[in-house]
Each structure stands twice: as C-alpha cells, then as structure tokens.
Write a protein that holds these residues in place. Structure first.
Motif, PDB file in Angstrom:
ATOM      1  N   CYS A 164       0.808  -1.224   0.000  1.00 38.01           N
ATOM      2  CA  CYS A 164       0.000   0.000   0.000  1.00 38.01           C
ATOM      3  C   CYS A 164       0.842   1.275   0.000  1.00 38.01           C
ATOM      4  N   TRP A 165       2.117   1.139   0.265  1.00 41.04           N
ATOM      5  CA  TRP A 165       2.996   2.300   0.281  1.00 41.04           C
ATOM      6  C   TRP A 165       3.443   2.607  -1.138  1.00 41.04           C
ATOM      7  N   PRO A 166       3.717   3.839  -1.464  1.00 37.37           N
ATOM      8  CA  PRO A 166       3.766   4.975  -0.552  1.00 37.37           C
ATOM      9  C   PRO A 166       2.378   5.578  -0.310  1.00 37.37           C
ATOM     10  N   LEU A 167       2.305   6.289   0.773  1.00 38.55           N
ATOM     11  CA  LEU A 167       1.143   7.096   1.100  1.00 38.55           C
ATOM     12  C   LEU A 167       1.427   8.491   0.563  1.00 38.55           C
ATOM     13  N   THR A 168       0.490   9.064  -0.170  1.00 42.77           N
ATOM     14  CA  THR A 168       0.646  10.436  -0.660  1.00 42.77           C
ATOM     15  C   THR A 168      -0.167  11.350   0.242  1.00 42.77           C
ATOM     16  N   LEU A 169       0.505  12.298   0.864  1.00 44.82           N
ATOM     17  CA  LEU A 169      -0.127  13.215   1.804  1.00 44.82           C
ATOM     18  C   LEU A 169      -0.352  14.554   1.120  1.00 44.82           C
ATOM     19  N   GLU A 184      11.073   8.161   0.838  1.00 43.15           N
ATOM     20  CA  GLU A 184      10.219   8.413  -0.324  1.00 43.15           C
ATOM     21  C   GLU A 184       9.421   7.173  -0.719  1.00 43.15           C
ATOM     22  N   SER A 185       9.917   6.015  -0.372  1.00 40.09           N
ATOM     23  CA  SER A 185       9.206   4.781  -0.696  1.00 40.09           C
ATOM     24  C   SER A 185       7.969   4.588   0.173  1.00 40.09           C
ATOM     25  N   ARG A 186       7.836   5.388   1.238  1.00 42.86           N
ATOM     26  CA  ARG A 186       6.692   5.240   2.134  1.00 42.86           C
ATOM     27  C   ARG A 186       5.794   6.465   2.208  1.00 42.86           C
ATOM     28  N   LEU A 187       6.334   7.659   1.963  1.00 38.31           N
ATOM     29  CA  LEU A 187       5.524   8.866   2.123  1.00 38.31           C
ATOM     30  C   LEU A 187       5.928   9.916   1.093  1.00 38.31           C
ATOM     31  N   LEU A 188       4.946  10.368   0.327  1.00 34.58           N
ATOM     32  CA  LEU A 188       5.116  11.426  -0.669  1.00 34.58           C
ATOM     33  C   LEU A 188       4.302  12.635  -0.224  1.00 34.58           C
ATOM     34  N   PHE A 189       4.722  13.809  -0.649  1.00 33.87           N
ATOM     35  CA  PHE A 189       4.073  15.046  -0.221  1.00 33.87           C
ATOM     36  C   PHE A 189       3.593  15.845  -1.421  1.00 33.87           C
ATOM     37  N   VAL A 190       2.367  16.356  -1.321  1.00 34.53           N
ATOM     38  CA  VAL A 190       1.813  17.220  -2.352  1.00 34.53           C
ATOM     39  C   VAL A 190       1.211  18.444  -1.663  1.00 34.53           C
ATOM     40  N   ASP A 191       1.737  19.621  -2.002  1.00 30.12           N
ATOM     41  CA  ASP A 191       1.215  20.876  -1.473  1.00 30.12           C
ATOM     42  C   ASP A 191       0.010  21.271  -2.311  1.00 30.12           C
ATOM     43  N   LEU A 250      -2.585  10.060  11.378  1.00 32.32           N
ATOM     44  CA  LEU A 250      -2.064   8.817  11.945  1.00 32.32           C
ATOM     45  C   LEU A 250      -1.226   8.042  10.932  1.00 32.32           C
ATOM     46  N   TRP A 251      -1.763   7.843   9.729  1.00 32.15           N
ATOM     47  CA  TRP A 251      -1.056   7.046   8.735  1.00 32.15           C
ATOM     48  C   TRP A 251       0.169   7.760   8.170  1.00 32.15           C
ATOM     49  N   SER A 252       0.144   9.081   8.092  1.00 35.94           N
ATOM     50  CA  SER A 252       1.333   9.788   7.616  1.00 35.94           C
ATOM     51  C   SER A 252       2.463   9.667   8.627  1.00 35.94           C
ATOM     52  N   TRP A 253       2.139   9.742   9.909  1.00 40.09           N
ATOM     53  CA  TRP A 253       3.165   9.587  10.937  1.00 40.09           C
ATOM     54  C   TRP A 253       3.676   8.150  10.966  1.00 40.09           C
ATOM     55  N   ARG A 254       2.797   7.197  10.764  1.00 40.05           N
ATOM     56  CA  ARG A 254       3.238   5.800  10.683  1.00 40.05           C
ATOM     57  C   ARG A 254       4.145   5.597   9.472  1.00 40.05           C
ATOM     58  N   ALA A 255       3.791   6.179   8.339  1.00 38.83           N
ATOM     59  CA  ALA A 255       4.595   6.042   7.124  1.00 38.83           C
ATOM     60  C   ALA A 255       5.986   6.639   7.313  1.00 38.83           C
ATOM     61  N   ALA A 256       6.088   7.678   8.131  1.00 38.97           N
ATOM     62  CA  ALA A 256       7.368   8.328   8.392  1.00 38.97           C
ATOM     63  C   ALA A 256       8.173   7.605   9.466  1.00 38.97           C
ATOM     64  N   GLY A 257       7.614   6.538  10.016  1.00 28.53           N
ATOM     65  CA  GLY A 257       8.306   5.809  11.077  1.00 28.53           C
ATOM     66  C   GLY A 257       8.165   6.452  12.437  1.00 28.53           C
ATOM     67  N   LEU A 258       7.188   7.347  12.583  1.00 24.81           N
ATOM     68  CA  LEU A 258       6.963   8.061  13.839  1.00 24.81           C
ATOM     69  C   LEU A 258       5.601   7.733  14.441  1.00 24.81           C
ATOM     70  N   GLY A 259       5.094   6.570  14.122  1.00 24.88           N
ATOM     71  CA  GLY A 259       3.749   6.188  14.555  1.00 24.88           C
ATOM     72  C   GLY A 259       3.545   6.195  16.051  1.00 24.88           C
ATOM     73  N   PHE A 260       4.620   5.965  16.809  1.00 21.48           N
ATOM     74  CA  PHE A 260       4.474   5.968  18.264  1.00 21.48           C
ATOM     75  C   PHE A 260       4.014   7.325  18.777  1.00 21.48           C
ATOM     76  N   TRP A 261       4.367   8.422  18.089  1.00 23.08           N
ATOM     77  CA  TRP A 261       3.925   9.753  18.508  1.00 23.08           C
ATOM     78  C   TRP A 261       2.444   9.966  18.229  1.00 23.08           C
ATOM     79  N   ALA A 262       1.943   9.322  17.182  1.00 24.17           N
ATOM     80  CA  ALA A 262       0.541   9.496  16.801  1.00 24.17           C
ATOM     81  C   ALA A 262      -0.344   8.355  17.298  1.00 24.17           C
TER      82      ALA A 262
END
Length: 142
Positions: free
Chosen positions: A6-11, A33-40, A79-91
């Motif tokens: 399911c990755w990457p997640l596009t935020l 980048e393989s897990r989280l992409l960013f679109v402004d 939640l899923w963006s923080w998990r994708a960044a490897g910071l899921g414990f914070w969220a």
C-alpha cells in the motif's frame, strides 16, 4: 490493515498553513520516499478536480491516498502519515478508541480555526500573509 504493497502514502497538505508546514517539515526529515510522498495543495501544479475533489474540500481537512487508491482523511490521514514516516508511536493515541471522539472534536475545531492562524510565523522563515494577500511559495515535492 495496510501492508507494504500500500505504500507509498501520498499526503496532500496545505503548505501555506504555518502549523501544517511545521508538521510536514518533521515528517519530511524522517520519511523515506518509498513510504511517504508530499503534495502541497496550494502549489500551482496541484489540480484537486483531477482527483475528484474541490480545492475547498482538500483545504477543509488533511487527505492522504495509499498506493492502492484508498483514501483517508482527518485524524486517519495524520495517523497514517506519521506511521509512514516511522513516527507512529507519537501518533498512536489517535488510534485509541476511547480517545477518538474527543480527538475528532479537537481536530474539527482545529480545522475551523486553521485559516485564522496564517499570522503565525511560517517555518520557511517569512510571513506568508500580509493583510488580505498571501504569497504562495511552491515547496519542492519529494
């Protein structure tokens, strides 16, 4: 629920929002980048209609889309963006069933107040809005 297929997640985020931009800055530092992409959504290249949304809808709450086409929004996008960044414990508290109603209420309140927070300093080091005019700086996409 989601596996590595399911990755990457596009935020999809509002780069003009000072608080949102600060969160994105943290996520960018940690995300592969393989897990989280960013679109402004405020960049000139972004077209909400191509995704089946209006810009106003995208600005109303945070949105994210998994590689398999499944969308999440609001608290789940956070939640899923923080998990994708490897910071899921914070969220992680965002996934606690007992807290979800309170957190959802707080998130809706934040979404209503967010447009009025443009006066806060932006992490790119300058004010984006002066008076009733806002300058949009296109942020680079990973």
């Amino acid at each position: 629920m989601y596996n590595k297929r399911c990755w990457p997640l596009t935020l999809y985020f509002d780069g003009d929002c000072p608080l949102c931009a600060r969160e994105i800055k943290v996520l960018r530092r940690h995300a592969a980048e393989s897990r989280l992409l960013f679109v402004d959504i405020n960049s000139a290249e972004f077209d909400a209609k191509a995704l089946g949304f209006t810009l106003e809808h995208m600005q109303a709450t945070l949105h994210a889309c998994f590689a398999d086409g499944r969308w999440v929004s609001g608290l789940d996008a956070t939640l899923w963006s923080w998990r994708a960044a490897g910071l899921g414990f914070w969220a992680q508290p965002l996934s606690w069933r007992a807290l979800r109603p309170l957190l959802a209420l707080c998130y809706r309140l934040f979404c209503r107040l967010r447009p009025h927070l443009a006066w806060l300093p932006h992490p790119d080091g300058r004010r984006r809005c002066i008076g009733n005019r806002c300058a949009t700086k296109s942020l680079s996409h990973r």
